[in-house]
Structure formats: structure tokens, C-alpha cells
Design a protein around this motif. Structure first.
Motif, mmCIF file in Angstrom:
data_model
loop_
_atom_site.group_PDB
_atom_site.id
_atom_site.type_symbol
_atom_site.label_atom_id
_atom_site.label_comp_id
_atom_site.label_asym_id
_atom_site.label_seq_id
_atom_site.Cartn_x
_atom_site.Cartn_y
_atom_site.Cartn_z
ATOM 1 N N UNK A 135 11.540 84.096 47.365
ATOM 2 C CA UNK A 135 10.352 83.292 49.233
ATOM 3 C C UNK A 135 11.237 82.887 50.079
ATOM 4 N N UNK A 136 11.689 81.859 48.951
ATOM 5 C CA UNK A 136 12.309 80.340 50.365
ATOM 6 C C UNK A 136 13.377 80.879 50.599
ATOM 7 N N UNK A 137 14.443 82.449 50.347
ATOM 8 C CA UNK A 137 15.107 82.579 50.942
ATOM 9 C C UNK A 137 14.894 83.162 52.337
ATOM 10 N N UNK A 138 13.948 84.126 51.721
ATOM 11 C CA UNK A 138 13.408 85.367 53.030
ATOM 12 C C UNK A 138 13.053 83.658 54.644
ATOM 13 N N UNK A 139 12.194 83.316 53.837
ATOM 14 C CA UNK A 139 11.249 81.445 55.060
ATOM 15 C C UNK A 139 12.022 81.373 55.398
ATOM 16 N N UNK A 140 13.753 80.864 54.921
ATOM 17 C CA UNK A 140 14.619 80.005 55.573
ATOM 18 C C UNK A 140 15.378 80.358 56.181
ATOM 19 N N UNK A 187 24.917 81.665 61.112
ATOM 20 C CA UNK A 187 25.532 80.479 60.471
ATOM 21 C C UNK A 187 24.029 80.012 59.614
ATOM 22 N N UNK A 188 22.643 79.727 59.877
ATOM 23 C CA UNK A 188 21.569 80.147 59.310
ATOM 24 C C UNK A 188 21.063 81.099 58.069
#
Length: 443
Positions: A135-140, A187-188
Motif C-alpha cells: 500500500x505504501x507504493x500506491x499511496x506514494x 519522477x514521483x
């Protein structure tokens, strides 16, 4: 005590208390805020400043955060977020890029990167489960997309105040801001992918935190006949309306200038999100009144935790501003022998690091830079975009978005530093390099 030393001391204390000793962020932030004021020699004024800083944040975010939490939990339990996530997977080969684009697209129209994140983060969590990625990947990906446009594209609140104060060519500023913000957002997205365990896998791996509970709940409700499956039976209107109808109201309010009184009222983010809550109840009616009431109570409690952290951040930001740390850091950078284009970038970065609000940074930075305009010799559009690039750095514990990002993505502060703070810093560097390129090529 020197304001710069006070700032460094406060930052180190917060990092130790929250990351190493795992003391609750609210207690850490408020305690350090009060101690910071005492070090500055203003103990009595500090109490008032802390209260005002907390109250300002609460009044701005209380309804938005609570409503967003309710909408997210209800749609998660009814399968609405699954419908939207399935559609994103179906129509996009790169779901994380689609999330990044959603954040980028809606952040400026709703005039708040945090609001855009709050609205879409339930979809981001569901999408992470669907494509077997943390979930950290999609939220980021979502959060960094909201930052790209909010920090760089006119008429974002970050840009508009500086543009009005410095008297720029608006059309040129819009064009340059957009051209710089798109690769900055990408880039983000690329940074968010480094947290991914396989974007686009399309199959579910081992269930992560909270997913076992969600899966079990769905199975039990399906067995009881209270929840329709998402493969065509669950009406898309019930899934999309609580998320996108409030967005449309906010967008229409921004488009029609001046807006009619009714749209001025309905398009207010607080009212629009309340309408979204009512629409989420429509999709949640088949769960039953008792289940719906339980979900609302859970959402309000979760929203309350987020608000406490936000209020603590507001207290710290207000206290650091009271010490004059931002001005001291800005003056220190201006006295260094640096390339002229770096000065506005570093001044804005210093202000952002001290007090946490991008809007406040761009309210203060132009006034600090105006006396130096003749000496710097920079076009005002480049000056503004250089300062705007500095607002990406360094967003940490005194930034409300820092805590919202972590709480709604359900990750620890250490992970928030890696994802949000470092990802934003990378985007700031990319944005600044692009501004330098435009300046060298076009001027």
C-alpha cells in the motif's frame, strides 16, 4: 538562543521521539512545541501560539478528514473501492501511473493536495491489494502526484499569492509550471514504483495488514446476501458517486467565477464531502443499520487520530514560526556565495522545512526575495518556480500532509520519511533542475 539552533534541536527531538522511541506523535509534537517556545524565551506566548496553531489546523481539516474517512471505510466494506480499482486495472496498463495522474489532475481544482489525497486514498489501498503491491507504493504514487501540480501549477494557492505579489506574465507562468510539473510528477511515480512488489500483477498475494479482516467481512456478507458481487451486479453509480460527485461540485465552484450562491455553498469542500458521506450511505444501506453505524464510529475514531497528529503539527509549525527560524535560515542562505537561481530555491526550502505549510512558505518567501530582485536579476516567473520547487523540501513532522499520508496509508513514520519526505525531496530537485534548464535555454 539562536533560531537556527532552536529549529535543529526541535527537529532532532521530534525525530527521536517519533521514530526511535515511538512516542505518540501528538504528545511528541506538542511537548517539543512548548519546549521550543521556552528555549526562544517566550513561555507565556508559547501556550497561546500552540493553541492557535492547533485550532487553525482543526478548523480547516476536521470535517474533510472525518468525511473522507467515513466515505473510504463504507466504500471499502461495500465493495465500491474494488469496483473503481478493477476499472483502473482494466483500462490502464500502469495502475500506479493512473493513480499518480488522478492526484495530479484533481489537486489544483480542489485547491488542496491533502483533500485530493484523502478522496482517492481508499482507492489507492484497494488497488494495492488488487495488483499485489504494498500500500505504501500506491499511496506514494497518489500523494506525489498531488504535490506536483499543487506546488507548481497556477492557480494553485501555492503559486497564486506569489504571482499576484510579484506581478508575473500569467500565461507564461501557467505554461512553464505545467511543463515542469508533468515530468516532476512522473519522477514521483517512478520513485513510488521502487516500493512496488510487482505493479500490474493483477493477482492477490498474501493478505497484508487489515486485508484478512476485509476479506472475511466480504465473504460473510456475501453469504448473507447483503452484498452484491462487483462483477457487474454492484451498480457503478453507488461506487463512483461518493467520490466523484463531491469533486464535481468543487470543480464547478472553481470553474464558474463568480459562482452562484447555491454552487458557492455546495462546492465548499466541507459541504461537498458531507454530501459524499450521504451518498456513501446509499451504497451502504444493504449492510444494515447496525453495521453501518459501527463503520461510522470506526471511521470517526480513525479520523480523530489523524486530526490529533495534524493539530500537533500545527502547534509545532506555529511555534517555529514564532521563533523566527525561517527568516534566520533565509538570511543565512542569502549571504552565501551561490548561483543566483539557487537563492530563492534554498530560501523556500528553509521556510518549508521550518513551518511545514507550502502555502505559508510562498506567502513569506516572496517578501524576503523582493529586496533582492535587482541583485539576482532573475525573471519573476523563474524566481517563482524556483521558490515553488523549494516547497517540495523537506516536508516532515510539522507538515499536516506527513501525518495524513501515514495514517491513511496505515504505515509507520519511518516509512513516511522514506516515501513522502524523500520522494518529495527528489521531486524538488527534479523540478529545480528543470527550472534551471528553462532559464538557461529560454532566457
Amino acid at each position: 538562543m539562536n533560531p537556527v539552533l532552536i529549529f535543529l534541536f526541535a527537529l532532532i527531538c521530534i525525530l527521536l521521539l517519533t521514530a526511535k522511541f515511538r512516542i505518540h506523535p501528538f504528545l511528541s509534537l506538542v511537548s517539543v512545541s512548548i519546549f521550543t517556545g521556552v528555549l526562544a524565551g517566550e513561555p507565556l506566548r508559547t501556550v497561546e501560539t500552540v493553541s492557535l496553531g492547533m485550532g487553525r489546523v482543526f478548523s480547516h481539516f476536521a470535517i474533510i478528514i472525518t468525511c473522507g474517512s467515513i466515505i473510504g471505510i463504507v466504500l471499502q466494506r461495500t465493495g465500491g473501492t474494488t469496483v473503481i480499482a478493477d476499472d483502473i486495472i482494466r483500462f490502464s496498463r500502469k495502475p500506479l501511473l493512473a493513480l499518480n495522474f488522478l492526484g495530479f489532475l484533481f489537486s489544483v481544482p480542489v485547491m488542496c493536495c491533502i483533500l485530493a489525497y484523502v478522496i482517492f486514498v481508499p482507492i489507492a489501498r484497494e488497488l494495492a491489494a488488487r495488483i499485489n503491491t504494498p500500500s505504501i507504493s500506491s499511496a506514494t504514487a497518489l500523494a506525489l502526484g498531488t504535490l506536483a501540480s499543487f506546488n507548481l501549477v497556477y492557480p494553485s494557492p501555492v503559486i497564486i499569492s506569489a504571482a499576484e505579489e510579484l506581478g508575473v506574465n500569467i500565461n507564461l507562468l501557467i505554461l512553464l509550471g505545467f511543463l515542469i510539473s508533468v515530468p516532476t510528477s512522473i519522477a514521483g511515480y517512478l520513485y513510488a514504483r521502487k516500493f512496488s512488489a510487482g505493479e500490474g500483477a493483477g493477482t492477490l498475494g498474501p493478505l497484508r495488514k487489515g486485508e484478512q479482516e476485509l476479506s472475511g467481512f466480504k465473504e460473510s456478507v456475501i453469504k448473507e446476501g447483503k452484498l452484491e458481487k462487483t462483477n457487474g451486479k454492484f451498480r457503478r453509480f453507488e461506487a463512483y458517486a461518493p467520490v466523484f460527485f463531491p469533486l464535481l461540485l468543487i470543480l464547478f465552484r472553481a470553474i464558474f467565477q463568480p459562482p452562484p450562491p447555491l454552487l458557492l455553498f455546495l462546492g465548499d469542500p466541507n459541504i461537498a464531502l458531507l454530501i459524499g458521506v450521504l451518498l456513501s450511505f446509499l451504497s451502504g444501506r444493504r449492510l444494515g443499520l447496525e453495521v453501518l453505524r459501527t463503520l461510522i464510529e470506526k471511521a470517526v475514531r480513525r479520523g480523530g487520530v489523524v486530526l490529533l497528529d495534524l493539530c500537533g503539527g500545527g502547534a509545532l509549525g506555529a511555534t517555529l514560526a514564532m521563533t523566527g527560524a525561517g527568516e534566520a535560515l533565509g538570511q543565512m542562505f542569502m549571504q552565501l556565495n551561490l548561483p543566483h537561481i539557487m537563492v530563492p530555491f534554498l530560501v523556500a526550502a528553509a521556510l518549508q522545512t521550518v513551518q511545514g505549510s507550502r502555502v505559508v512558505t510562498m506567502l513569506v518567501a516572496p517578501s524576503l526575495m523582493m529586496p533582492l530582485l535587482p541583485e539576482l536579476g532573475l525573471p519573476v516567473e523563474i524566481l517563482i518556480l524556483s521558490m515553488a520547487s523549494g516547497t517540495f523540501l523537506f516536508s516532515h513532522v510539522n507538515d499536516p500532509f506527513f501525518w495524513i499520508f501515514g495514517e491513511l496509508a496505515e504505515i509507520e513514520p519511518q516509512q513516511v520519511f522514506r516515501a513522502y519526505t524523500m520522494g518529495g525531496a527528489l521531486m524538488g530537485v527534479v523540478s529545480f533542475l528543470l527550472v534551471c534548464g528553462v532559464y538557461l535555454i529560454g532566457y
